[in-house]
Design a protein around this motif. Structure first.
Motif, PDB file in Angstrom:
ATOM      1  N   VAL A 206      -5.471  -8.245   3.556  1.00 39.97           N
ATOM      2  CA  VAL A 206      -5.548  -7.318   2.427  1.00 39.97           C
ATOM      3  C   VAL A 206      -6.042  -5.966   2.933  1.00 39.97           C
ATOM      4  O   VAL A 206      -7.088  -5.878   3.559  1.00 39.97           O
ATOM      5  CB  VAL A 206      -6.492  -7.859   1.348  1.00 39.97           C
ATOM      6  N   THR A 207      -5.259  -4.918   2.689  1.00 46.77           N
ATOM      7  CA  THR A 207      -5.664  -3.586   3.163  1.00 46.77           C
ATOM      8  C   THR A 207      -6.099  -2.678   2.015  1.00 46.77           C
ATOM      9  O   THR A 207      -6.809  -1.711   2.256  1.00 46.77           O
ATOM     10  CB  THR A 207      -4.508  -2.898   3.911  1.00 46.77           C
ATOM     11  N   ALA A 208      -5.641  -2.954   0.816  1.00 47.69           N
ATOM     12  CA  ALA A 208      -6.025  -2.085  -0.301  1.00 47.69           C
ATOM     13  C   ALA A 208      -5.838  -2.816  -1.617  1.00 47.69           C
ATOM     14  O   ALA A 208      -5.057  -3.768  -1.707  1.00 47.69           O
ATOM     15  CB  ALA A 208      -5.174  -0.818  -0.294  1.00 47.69           C
ATOM     16  N   ARG A 209      -6.598  -2.347  -2.606  1.00 51.01           N
ATOM     17  CA  ARG A 209      -6.388  -2.858  -3.964  1.00 51.01           C
ATOM     18  C   ARG A 209      -5.913  -1.688  -4.789  1.00 51.01           C
ATOM     19  O   ARG A 209      -6.650  -0.738  -5.016  1.00 51.01           O
ATOM     20  CB  ARG A 209      -7.684  -3.393  -4.548  1.00 51.01           C
TER      21      ARG A 209
ATOM     22  N   PHE B   4      -2.288  -5.960  -4.781  1.00 57.14           N
ATOM     23  CA  PHE B   4      -2.964  -5.821  -3.495  1.00 57.14           C
ATOM     24  C   PHE B   4      -1.912  -5.433  -2.467  1.00 57.14           C
ATOM     25  O   PHE B   4      -0.757  -5.856  -2.576  1.00 57.14           O
ATOM     26  CB  PHE B   4      -3.603  -7.140  -3.068  1.00 57.14           C
ATOM     27  N   ARG B   5      -2.346  -4.642  -1.483  1.00 59.82           N
ATOM     28  CA  ARG B   5      -1.438  -4.330  -0.364  1.00 59.82           C
ATOM     29  C   ARG B   5      -1.817  -5.250   0.794  1.00 59.82           C
ATOM     30  O   ARG B   5      -2.994  -5.369   1.123  1.00 59.82           O
ATOM     31  CB  ARG B   5      -1.594  -2.883   0.063  1.00 59.82           C
TER      32      ARG B   5
ATOM     33  N   GLN C 100       4.133  -2.670   4.314  1.00 58.13           N
ATOM     34  CA  GLN C 100       3.126  -3.569   3.758  1.00 58.13           C
ATOM     35  C   GLN C 100       3.717  -4.293   2.558  1.00 58.13           C
ATOM     36  O   GLN C 100       4.524  -3.738   1.824  1.00 58.13           O
ATOM     37  CB  GLN C 100       1.915  -2.761   3.335  1.00 58.13           C
TER      38      GLN C 100
ATOM     39  N   GLN D 216     -10.978  -9.555  -1.796  1.00 56.72           N
ATOM     40  CA  GLN D 216     -11.571  -8.322  -1.292  1.00 56.72           C
ATOM     41  C   GLN D 216     -10.687  -7.735  -0.184  1.00 56.72           C
ATOM     42  O   GLN D 216      -9.900  -8.456   0.426  1.00 56.72           O
ATOM     43  CB  GLN D 216     -12.968  -8.592  -0.718  1.00 56.72           C
ATOM     44  N   VAL D 217     -10.884  -6.465   0.058  1.00 53.98           N
ATOM     45  CA  VAL D 217     -10.179  -5.832   1.173  1.00 53.98           C
ATOM     46  C   VAL D 217     -10.667  -6.472   2.472  1.00 53.98           C
ATOM     47  O   VAL D 217     -11.867  -6.635   2.675  1.00 53.98           O
ATOM     48  CB  VAL D 217     -10.429  -4.318   1.189  1.00 53.98           C
ATOM     49  N   GLY D 218      -9.735  -6.861   3.323  1.00 52.74           N
ATOM     50  CA  GLY D 218     -10.079  -7.517   4.584  1.00 52.74           C
ATOM     51  C   GLY D 218      -9.903  -9.020   4.556  1.00 52.74           C
ATOM     52  O   GLY D 218      -9.935  -9.662   5.604  1.00 52.74           O
ATOM     53  N   ASP D 219      -9.697  -9.588   3.365  1.00 46.77           N
ATOM     54  CA  ASP D 219      -9.495 -11.034   3.263  1.00 46.77           C
ATOM     55  C   ASP D 219      -8.149 -11.425   3.872  1.00 46.77           C
ATOM     56  O   ASP D 219      -7.205 -10.644   3.885  1.00 46.77           O
ATOM     57  CB  ASP D 219      -9.495 -11.468   1.798  1.00 46.77           C
TER      58      ASP D 219
END
Lengths: 268, 164
Positions: free
Chosen positions: A114-117, A122-123, A131, A151-154
């Motif tokens: 996950v890079t962004a919400r 989610f991206r 992406q 979360q971002v990074g998951d």
């Protein structure tokens, strides 16, 4: 001169059966045996008697007027008709190629980061050219009120719902019946690394020796994404790293070397 | 005089619905033809040779999954994650589903012998339900005290024709 150019471009024509197991190059044309009843249009009985199953033309191959057009270099593979899978009842041809670049394919199960919400979606970085997007509603039991905790990074294990060359790939974490069936956010710790796409397919093949040997060692968990990402988790960091090192080395080891390495580990 | 007036009317006017009544059949036909011509000219089409549609016996597939029969991507070994292990069995046995279903069919909860034994007693119990109360008592009496005066009782209840 012109002939030489043609040969270099690889416009070789050969029978598909003869090329199985051989290296094929982009531009090659594989000729298929004529179907009984395909040319004999005067005989309607003949066309009915033709095999029901249709030929599956897998990755690296394209339909063309003459037969199959090769679009990737690699080894030509073939599966005989009636070999279990219902989709390929009429046999299947595909090119087994060695590559690291992942191109999203509909239905593939991959690991994304996950890079962004961005509002409703989610991206996800899946290793492709673009992406992927993942709706917050595409999780098991998710509603407008009850959002999934992402979360971002998951890391997310999911499958592609939309993947074509013209559109942004879209992922979901539920199957057609709305169940998660193992998809969704992957646990917090563990170790993620990347291998070539060929190795992933080798590991996912039924009765893969590497996996069978590793499973004898100690308890651990493994997630294999078709995009070349592998996530490993064992009881300790050391055990995790051992698995990681073995899997990474598998790409370049023969089966004897691998057995030796494993014997060394299990002896310890 | 009237003919002159008719020719002076414009085509568009003649085409209107309320003008059609007064027209004779010939001019009507002419107008219809013209109208058809206009419509067909308005339709435009591609000036290409007809495409020959052949039935294709080839399916294109971009994924390796159906070609190579790849396994489910999540794995757990030696009980590290029991949930995943359950899932693994479930997902990887999808191909062999049919065999498993056949096995399920063969297994029965109640054996044939037990079934027969149960039916034996059931025939009596259900049969009782359809008997009349009077007959039921007779049955019971028969079972319980055979040695007692079952016969006379029965005889007593029989219909006796009145004598004149």
């Amino acid at each position: 001169m012109a002939e030489g150019g043609k040969m270099a471009a690889g416009s070789g024509k050969m029978a598909a059966e003869a090329a199985v197991g051989q290296v094929v190059l982009p531009g090659d044309v594989l000729l298929l045996p004529a179907r009984p009843g395909h040319d004999a249009e005067q005989l309607p009985l003949g066309s009915e008697a033709a095999p029901r199953g249709r030929l599956l033309c897998g990755p690296g191959l394209r339909r063309c007027a003459a037969g199959l057009l090769v679009t990737k270099c690699g080894l030509l593979r073939h599966r005989q008709p009636g070999g279990g899978g219902g989709a390929a009842a009429g046999g299947a041809y595909w090119v087994d190629s060695q590559q690291k670049r992942y191109v999203p394919v509909k239905g593939d199960q991959v690991i994304g980061i996950v890079t962004a919400r961005a509002g409703d979606v989610f991206r996800l970085d899946v290793g492709g050219s673009e992406q992927a997007s993942l709706s917050y509603l595409a999780f098991e039991g998710a509603t407008k009120r009850n959002r999934p905790n992402v979360q971002v990074g998951d890391l997310i294990y999911g499958q592609f719902l939309v993947a074509n060359k013209d559109m942004e790939p879209e992922m979901v974490c539920i199957d057609s019946s709305g169940k998660a069936s193992g998809m969704g956010v992957i646990g917090q710790d563990g170790f993620l690394f990347k291998v070539s796409l060929g190795l992933i397919r080798k590991l996912l093949a039924p009765k893969c020796e590497i996996i069978q040997e590793l499973s004898q060692l100690y308890p651990f968990e493994l997630v294999l994404g078709m995009n070349g990402r592998i996530w490993v988790k064992a009881k300790t960091v050391q055990q995790t790293l051992i698995i990681v090192n073995i899997l990474e080395a598998c790409e370049y080891m023969t089966s004897e070397q691998r057995k030796q390495a494993l014997a060394k580990l299990s002896g310890n | 005089m009237a003919g002159e007036v008719k020719t002076k009317l414009s085509k568009n006017l003649l085409r209107m619905k309320f003008m059609q009544r007064g027209l004779d059949s010939q001019t009507k036909k002419q107008l219809e033809e013209e109208e058809k011509k206009i419509i067909s000219e308005e339709h435009w089409y591609l000036d290409l040779p007809d495409l020959k549609e052949k039935e294709s016996f080839i399916i294109e597939e971009r994924s390796f999954m159906p070609c190579e029969d790849l396994l489910y991507g999540r794995m757990s070994f030696k009980g590290f994650n029991p949930e995943i292990e359950k899932l693994m069995v479930q997902m990887n046995s999808k191909n062999k589903k049919e065999e498993i279903e056949v096995d399920d069919k063969m297994e029965a909860d109640v054996s044939d012998e037990e079934m027969a034994r149960r039916y034996e007693t059931l025939v009596g119990t259900i049969g009782k339900k359809f008997l009349k109360k009077r007959d039921q008592r007779v049955l019971r009496d028969d079972d319980e005290d055979e040695n007692s005066n079952a016969r006379p009782k029965k005889a007593k209840k029989m219909f006796l024709k009145p004598q004149d």
